[in-house]
Design a protein around this motif. Structure first.
Motif, PDB file in Angstrom:
ATOM      1  N   THR A  67       4.294   4.023  -2.237  1.00  0.00           N
ATOM      2  CA  THR A  67       3.426   3.471  -1.199  1.00  0.00           C
ATOM      3  C   THR A  67       4.262   3.098   0.012  1.00  0.00           C
ATOM      4  O   THR A  67       5.457   2.845  -0.090  1.00  0.00           O
ATOM      5  CB  THR A  67       2.687   2.220  -1.695  1.00  0.00           C
ATOM      6  N   ASP A  68       3.617   3.068   1.167  1.00  0.00           N
ATOM      7  CA  ASP A  68       4.240   2.585   2.400  1.00  0.00           C
ATOM      8  C   ASP A  68       3.360   1.462   2.930  1.00  0.00           C
ATOM      9  O   ASP A  68       2.240   1.704   3.386  1.00  0.00           O
ATOM     10  CB  ASP A  68       4.367   3.712   3.422  1.00  0.00           C
ATOM     11  N   GLU A  69       3.866   0.256   2.884  1.00  0.00           N
ATOM     12  CA  GLU A  69       3.051  -0.908   3.240  1.00  0.00           C
ATOM     13  C   GLU A  69       2.856  -1.101   4.737  1.00  0.00           C
ATOM     14  O   GLU A  69       1.816  -1.573   5.166  1.00  0.00           O
ATOM     15  CB  GLU A  69       3.692  -2.186   2.678  1.00  0.00           C
ATOM     16  N   ASN A  70       3.860  -0.794   5.530  1.00  0.00           N
ATOM     17  CA  ASN A  70       3.823  -1.213   6.934  1.00  0.00           C
ATOM     18  C   ASN A  70       3.874  -0.107   7.966  1.00  0.00           C
ATOM     19  O   ASN A  70       3.865  -0.389   9.172  1.00  0.00           O
ATOM     20  CB  ASN A  70       4.989  -2.189   7.209  1.00  0.00           C
ATOM     21  N   GLY A  71       3.940   1.134   7.540  1.00  0.00           N
ATOM     22  CA  GLY A  71       4.020   2.230   8.501  1.00  0.00           C
ATOM     23  C   GLY A  71       2.720   2.983   8.696  1.00  0.00           C
ATOM     24  O   GLY A  71       2.670   3.945   9.462  1.00  0.00           O
ATOM     25  N   GLY A  72       1.673   2.555   7.978  1.00  0.00           N
ATOM     26  CA  GLY A  72       0.376   3.213   8.126  1.00  0.00           C
ATOM     27  C   GLY A  72       0.129   4.357   7.173  1.00  0.00           C
ATOM     28  O   GLY A  72      -1.009   4.815   7.034  1.00  0.00           O
ATOM     29  N   TRP A  73       1.173   4.841   6.491  1.00  0.00           N
ATOM     30  CA  TRP A  73       1.009   5.975   5.588  1.00  0.00           C
ATOM     31  C   TRP A  73       0.175   5.613   4.364  1.00  0.00           C
ATOM     32  O   TRP A  73      -0.572   6.433   3.854  1.00  0.00           O
ATOM     33  CB  TRP A  73       2.378   6.484   5.123  1.00  0.00           C
ATOM     34  N   GLY A  74       0.333   4.382   3.864  1.00  0.00           N
ATOM     35  CA  GLY A  74      -0.458   3.940   2.720  1.00  0.00           C
ATOM     36  C   GLY A  74       0.029   4.502   1.410  1.00  0.00           C
ATOM     37  O   GLY A  74       1.200   4.400   1.056  1.00  0.00           O
ATOM     38  N   VAL A  75      -0.866   5.124   0.645  1.00  0.00           N
ATOM     39  CA  VAL A  75      -0.532   5.734  -0.648  1.00  0.00           C
ATOM     40  C   VAL A  75      -0.045   7.159  -0.382  1.00  0.00           C
ATOM     41  O   VAL A  75      -0.774   7.970   0.187  1.00  0.00           O
ATOM     42  CB  VAL A  75      -1.752   5.753  -1.584  1.00  0.00           C
ATOM     43  N   ILE A  76       1.187   7.456  -0.804  1.00  0.00           N
ATOM     44  CA  ILE A  76       1.790   8.748  -0.452  1.00  0.00           C
ATOM     45  C   ILE A  76       2.457   9.386  -1.664  1.00  0.00           C
ATOM     46  O   ILE A  76       2.732   8.726  -2.658  1.00  0.00           O
ATOM     47  CB  ILE A  76       2.839   8.590   0.673  1.00  0.00           C
TER      48      ILE A  76
END
Length: 402
Positions: free
Chosen positions: A384-393
């Motif tokens: 997951t990416d919490e702060n870059g906007g990608w979200g669940v990746i």
């Protein structure tokens, strides 16, 4: 315009610009290949910073494809995303169900009512019982049980007392005993204390000393990497003796697995951002099979990223018999650690960056989970990416196409 109104307007405008930037990140770079063929795909973006922060990989609906159960820390909810199948999994997944609960930094899965279906645990206190495959996509059919109403990290499902029923360990320090009857009622679950941890990053159950029962391995952030010795079935209610596995006091995540092919499980720890071993990968190649573990320590410098965080041991390239260590930094490119020749010699190890477009826009990634999300026969890397906007990746392993 009055100062207070102007200030609010500027804050709102700034927030909208941040949302737009986060939206642009994944739309611009998702699915684009790096030099080695690796790509990052978006399961579901996170433009509002709800903070996806933990993944459970399992085929929940029985269609043959791995689905993802994800907890959102700041959003205070969890979502079960259903894999749309090969050919569609590389695009955002549109089908999911959602559960509301308190702030949640971790989650786990396991059969907690002995019905054969895996249940879901959000951060330890909130248990959601699986209604079965036919109703799994109906959120209202899942029965919620609240054991306690606060955060308790790394919920882990395992049979602690050896009675054939799975129990629940929370915070790598307490466990709740599955009752024989009334399993969906919190009052029937008895709590036992195993030990005390400051900030457990993992809770890994292994027979570390080879005496036939499961011990507990914990990277206790702010203290050390430790393990708790299972005292045996007659004394399992606790407390358990705590021993130091490695003295690094600021670990991030860790994993256990046979790195060098000697049929003995080794230990791999990411060094995080603080302490003498910050920004290092700590590889402990185990020498003995029983008793207190002894190791040959290998320290590997990171080739990229701000600091190493998530880690997994797996065969990434399909060359059966030799595994790779894959590392997810907090931000930046993924990288691998591999060896040639004698793995006991530090000079034989090499760290290599896996360059992919948009790496600098992924701001706060998490641990590494593995699963074949595109059905091509190799294991992909999920986070997951919490702060870059990608979200669940997820990062697509190109091994099957090479």
């Amino acid at each position: 315009m009055k100062p207070a109104i102007l200030s609010c307007a500027l804050l709102l405008n700034g927030s909208l610009l941040q949302m737009e930037a986060r939206e642009e990140n994944w739309k611009t770079y998702s699915g684009k290949a790096g030099p080695s063929g690796w790509r990052c795909h978006t399961v579901y973006p996170d433009p509002k910073d709800h903070g996806p922060d933990g993944i459970n990989v399992h085929d929940w609906d029985g269609d043959g494809d791995f689905d993802l159960f994800v907890n959102y820390e700041e959003g205070k909810y969890s979502r079960l995303y259903f894999n749309p199948g090969p050919g569609k999994s590389r695009h955002p997944w549109s089908q999911f169900i959602e559960f509301k609960h308190g702030q949640c930094e971790d989650s786990g899965i396991g059969d907690l009512d002995n019905d054969g279906d895996l249940d879901y645990i959000a951060n330890g206190g909130w248990v959601y019982f699986n209604p079965g495959r036919d109703k799994v996509a109906d959120a209202s059919a899942w029965k919620k049980m609240t054991l306690f109403n606060y955060e308790r990290r790394v919920p882990t499902v395992t049979d602690v007392d050896g009675d054939g029923l799975n129990d629940l360990i929370v915070g790598a320090q307490e466990w709740y005993q599955q009752p024989k009857t009334g399993k969906h009622e919190a009052r029937n679950w008895k709590k036992h204390v195993m030990g005390k941890n400051r900030w457990p990053m993992n809770c890994i159950m292994r027979d570390l000393d080879g005496d036939g029962d499961m011990d507990m391995v914990v990277p206790d952030r702010g203290k050390e990497i430790c393990w708790y010795v299972n005292p045996g079935k007659d004394k399992v209610t606790g407390p358990w003796q705590r021993k130091t596995l490695h003295p690094h006091h600021e670990p991030m995540f860790m994993t256990l697995g046979d790195v060098n092919g000697d049929k003995i499980e080794d230990v791999v720890i990411t060094g995080g951002s603080l302490g003498k071993l910050a920004r290092k990968l700590i590889v402990l190649l185990r020498i003995n099979k029983t008793g207190d573990p002894t190791f040959k320590e290998i320290i590997i410098d990171q080739p990229t990223g701000n600091f190493p965080k998530g880690v997994a041991i797996t065969d990434l390239d399909g060359d059966i018999g030799k595994k790779e260590i894959i590392v997810i930094p907090k931000g930046g490119d993924l990288w691998t650690a591999t060896y040639s020749g004698d793995p006991m010699q530090p000079g034989n190890w090499k760290a290599t960056a896996i360059t992919m477009p948009g790496a600098e826009t992924r701001k706060k990634m998490d641990n590494a989970w593995l699963g074949d999300l595109d059905g091509d026969g190799d294991l992909d890397v999920i986070t997951t990416d919490e702060n870059g906007g990608w979200g669940v990746i997820w990062f697509e392993n190109p091994a099957a196409s090479q």
